[in-house]
Design an enzyme around this catalytic site. Structure first.
Site, PDB file in Angstrom:
ATOM      1  CG  HIS A  42      -1.846  -1.048   1.414  1.00 60.16           C
ATOM      2  ND1 HIS A  42      -1.747  -1.997   2.398  1.00 60.16           N
ATOM      3  CD2 HIS A  42      -2.963  -1.359   0.707  1.00 60.16           C
ATOM      4  CE1 HIS A  42      -2.759  -2.837   2.315  1.00 60.16           C
ATOM      5  NE2 HIS A  42      -3.509  -2.489   1.293  1.00 60.16           N
ATOM      6  CE  LYS A 154      -1.860 -10.668  -2.348  1.00 57.73           C
ATOM      7  NZ  LYS A 154      -3.251 -10.440  -1.980  1.00 57.73           N
TER       8      LYS A 154
END
Ligand code: PAF
Length: 284
Positions: A42, A154
């Site tokens: 993140h 991802k």
């Protein structure tokens, strides 16, 4: 160079964020949608946005609409204060952390769905999941009014569906996908990794090892999807993992490769180590 180096502010209400964004005329806004429990993956997205935009909004919202009845909505890690510090250090301007009742003041009757792909791959095992994801991302686009939005590769199927939604519905947003960040062992970083014991976590490194082994075989001339999938299955199962699915899909439209790989493709998989469901992918 990061454009914002000041303090970040937490906004809790959708209307307040929308008003803030409407007032930022002439300034570029980058949005990083997250469910919190932030990790290096993140943070790499937030840093990228902070370099490319005047304003970076990080949303932190564990979205009930994308969890099934028997999934981990209740136990999904929530730690707003710690996440807010990480966001600020990575260059976020605004942290948008709404309550479910603010995002969904009334039950949604309008959903965004990808009718081709919503029930494939992860969607086959998580009914309604992608409609929940796409609907909340559409809402976040309309609330935060970004010109760019950042997502991790991802969640490969999720990113594909978000790109397609943005294209199909003409959202004026450039969707940017960023490389998967992995632990030293190769395990893809995920907020759910913390559900695993140390030994499960170490066994789960077999996922990436299996993916790499299949990619190597493909480079050596193996084009059979079944044979490449078998290599990964063996690697994961011999480390104690349980396969949910392994598929090979064409990268362009995510349609499954039935027999032989004939264009740029990606391996997609989900498996369990203990009770933890993990997903990963590798482009071939
Ligand atoms: O990838 C996630 O964390 C979520 O699916 C997203 C995109 C923030 C939507 O809730």
């Amino acid at each position: 160079m990061r454009k914002n180096s000041g303090k970040s502010k937490i906004i809790r209400k959708a209307l307040a964020l929308q008003k803030f964004s409407q007032e930022q005329q002439g300034k570029s806004i980058g949005l990083v949608p997250t469910m919190g429990a932030l990790h290096k993956g993140h943070l790499s997205l937030i840093e990228m946005s902070a370099k490319q935009n005047d304003i970076t909004i990080v949303s932190i919202f564990v979205n009930p609409a994308q969890f099934g009845a028997n999934e981990d909505f209740a136990k999904y890690p929530r730690r707003l204060q710690a996440d807010a510090k990480l966001c600020e250090a990575a260059g976020a301007t605004i942290i948008f952390a709404p309550e479910p009742k603010d995002m969904y003041p009334a039950p949604l009757q309008t959903f965004v769905k990808n009718i081709e792909l919503e029930n494939m791959y992860c969607g086959a095992y998580r009914p309604g999941h992608f409609a929940g994801v796409l609907s909340v991302v559409a809402k976040l686009f309309n609330i935060a009014l970004p010109s760019k939005a950042y997502f991790g590769e991802k969640d490969f199927q999720q990113l594909h569906l978000i790109r397609k939604m943005t294209f199909d519905l003409n959202f004026p947003v450039k969707v940017i996908g960023a490389k998967t960040i992995r632990e030293k062992s190769g395990l893809a970083m995920s907020s759910r990794n913390e559900y695993m014991s140390a030994s499960e976590r170490s066994d789960a490194s077999s996922i990436y090892a299996g993916l790499l082994e299949a990619k190597k075989k493909h480079r050596q001339g193996e084009f059979s999807a079944a044979k490449l999938k078998a290599i990964i299955k063996k690697k994961i199962e011999s480390a104690g993992g349980k396969i949910q699915y392994i598929e090979i899909a064409n990268k362009s439209d995510l349609m499954p490769v039935k027999a032989k790989i004939s264009e740029k493709a990606v391996i997609l998989l989900a498996c369990y180590f203990g009770k933890t469901r993990l997903i990963d992918h590798l482009e071939l």
